[in-house]
Enzyme design. Structure first.
Site, mmCIF file in Angstrom:
data_model
loop_
_atom_site.group_PDB
_atom_site.id
_atom_site.type_symbol
_atom_site.label_atom_id
_atom_site.label_comp_id
_atom_site.label_asym_id
_atom_site.label_seq_id
_atom_site.Cartn_x
_atom_site.Cartn_y
_atom_site.Cartn_z
ATOM 1 N N ARG C 12 14.997 -0.880 -3.774
ATOM 2 C CA ARG C 12 15.554 -1.124 -5.112
ATOM 3 C C ARG C 12 16.933 -1.767 -5.096
ATOM 4 O O ARG C 12 17.809 -1.425 -5.890
ATOM 5 C CB ARG C 12 15.644 0.190 -5.894
ATOM 6 C CG ARG C 12 14.311 0.783 -6.213
ATOM 7 C CD ARG C 12 13.669 0.030 -7.350
ATOM 8 N NE ARG C 12 12.214 0.204 -7.329
ATOM 9 C CZ ARG C 12 11.452 0.189 -8.395
ATOM 10 N NH1 ARG C 12 11.983 -0.001 -9.580
ATOM 11 N NH2 ARG C 12 10.147 0.310 -8.302
ATOM 12 N N GLY C 14 17.071 -5.072 -5.376
ATOM 13 C CA GLY C 14 16.915 -6.326 -6.105
ATOM 14 C C GLY C 14 16.382 -7.474 -5.262
ATOM 15 O O GLY C 14 16.441 -8.635 -5.689
ATOM 16 N N SER C 16 13.268 -8.461 -4.413
ATOM 17 C CA SER C 16 12.127 -9.225 -4.934
ATOM 18 C C SER C 16 12.552 -10.152 -6.070
ATOM 19 O O SER C 16 12.148 -11.315 -6.118
ATOM 20 C CB SER C 16 11.012 -8.277 -5.404
ATOM 21 O OG SER C 16 10.475 -7.584 -4.295
ATOM 22 N N HIS C 50 5.988 -5.023 -10.505
ATOM 23 C CA HIS C 50 6.385 -6.297 -9.901
ATOM 24 C C HIS C 50 5.613 -7.460 -10.541
ATOM 25 O O HIS C 50 6.176 -8.508 -10.819
ATOM 26 C CB HIS C 50 6.143 -6.276 -8.380
ATOM 27 C CG HIS C 50 7.281 -5.673 -7.602
ATOM 28 N ND1 HIS C 50 7.518 -5.961 -6.291
ATOM 29 C CD2 HIS C 50 8.248 -4.812 -7.978
ATOM 30 C CE1 HIS C 50 8.572 -5.291 -5.879
ATOM 31 N NE2 HIS C 50 9.034 -4.575 -6.874
ATOM 32 N N ARG C 53 6.734 -8.742 -14.002
ATOM 33 C CA ARG C 53 7.924 -9.585 -14.030
ATOM 34 C C ARG C 53 7.601 -11.066 -13.803
ATOM 35 O O ARG C 53 8.342 -11.940 -14.225
ATOM 36 C CB ARG C 53 8.912 -9.078 -12.981
ATOM 37 C CG ARG C 53 10.333 -9.556 -13.185
ATOM 38 C CD ARG C 53 11.288 -8.890 -12.224
ATOM 39 N NE ARG C 53 10.755 -8.857 -10.878
ATOM 40 C CZ ARG C 53 11.009 -7.891 -9.994
ATOM 41 N NH1 ARG C 53 11.776 -6.887 -10.328
ATOM 42 N NH2 ARG C 53 10.501 -7.940 -8.794
#
Lengths: 174, 174, 174
Positions: C12, C14, C16, C50, C53
């Protein structure tokens, strides 16, 4: 005063290989100051793997406890690589030694060396708070040792995936 | 708009000491906004150790939950240091508060402050995936809070062994 | 030779989202090479989040094992994003595949691509030594994969709180 460099980073981030290449830069020879003690087969395998990588240009000194003394004894010639502070701290804590006092002694020793010193250490505080009290105490101690040694070293790098990131740089051309 | 700086890093990486020195840079005085709640003796000892380091140039405000409110109330004068977001998130999660909504509120509050704000937070996602589901959820939440607050802050640094590494820098001369 | 970028960082942090924005920079379209396998509801939720997004500018390819093949098949057009190496390694280890040999194959494949490749991976070695032997082995393997892939990539960044820190940079304008 000799150059001093602290290399920190996570497990298997390439810290030792990086330290080895820096250590050989100056004279093509170097002294490996090992703090590891093989308590079990897994540790033995890890030590053997590290040794396999080093060639005849290396002299090895064992210093699981008397690290400051090993630095004093080996000063004046080739660069020294200390691998690693985290295992040294582990040894001291497991034998109930005064690791804070010994770290202060190490600080003064590093500051007075004439030949280069490269110290490897570990980042151990980047995960979730450990459930185990002993692990939390070790994490706190390791962080304190890293900060204390970083303060006295001319340069500090964070090793990520085998590459150095500059943390503090006075005298080392990273 | 006042300067805002987020200091992140592992446990015992020197984040609080760094934040304290930045906070005192401007006026020589600063406000310490504490989010810690002493639930046990270990936590009490840690809080006491942090307090011992701070001198009379500090005013302390307790804000285990109402962090945005504490920033609004203390705005207009000396710099504020928030120590730390990870404990604040822990407090919110343990009391089943809406931590996402409160983080968004905090974002808007930071953006409208006139006096500097320095926020301390923790890197908790650098280890092996925790076996414990609660720990995984906390790790995810902490990462999300860090990203969300980093986006609104003018500057972000990663603290390693007591030294700052630049992550994002608009307005703070790190 | 196409540009290759490795993005590493904690859970977590950031990674991706950063990889996605880089992947779309060149042609406005990109290919998402997914290594995740949904073994349980928690993993399914994470995959779904994911996917949510990513918009219609993305083509998705599933490659839990044959990552090198997926790169070869998708080469010659839009940038590819591989998400992530850590899950790919997990899949290989769980099925007793030769992950070292497959990593070497991947190295050669990356080196011969013509379209850009952005690979996401995880820092897993920044915490306390895990008590679990399997976790220690995985940590060692993940560190080795990261170093090996980093060596072949033109650029490497460490993602912290959503922002990239330069680790190694030859060809990517981070």
């Amino acid at each position: 005063m000799g150059q001093s460099l602290l290399i920190t980073g996570g497990a298997r981030s390439g810290k030792s290989a990086l330290a080895e290449s820096y250590a050989l830069e100056t004279t093509g020879k170097a002294i490996y100051i090992a703090t590891a003690q093989a308590h079990d087969a897994e540790m033995e395998a890890r030590i053997a793997e590290h040794q396999k990588r080093r060639g005849p240009e290396w002299t090895t000194v064992q210093a699981p406890f008397d690290l400051a003394d090993a630095l004093v004894q080996s000063d004046g010639g080739d660069p020294r690589m200390v691998d690693c502070l985290t295992l040294w701290l582990t040894n001291l804590m497991l034998s109930d030694a005064d690791w804070r006092a010994q770290t202060e002694t190490l600080v003064h020793t590093i500051a007075t060396q004439t030949a280069p010193v490269i110290l490897v250490t570990n980042e151990v505080g980047g995960g979730i708070v450990p459930e185990n009290k002993l692990a939390r105490d070790f994490r706190d101690a390791a962080g304190w040792v890293n900060q204390t040694i970083a303060r006295t070293c001319g340069s500090v790098v964070l090793c990520v995936a085998g590459y150095p990131m500059k943390v503090k740089s006075n005298d080392h051309p990273v």
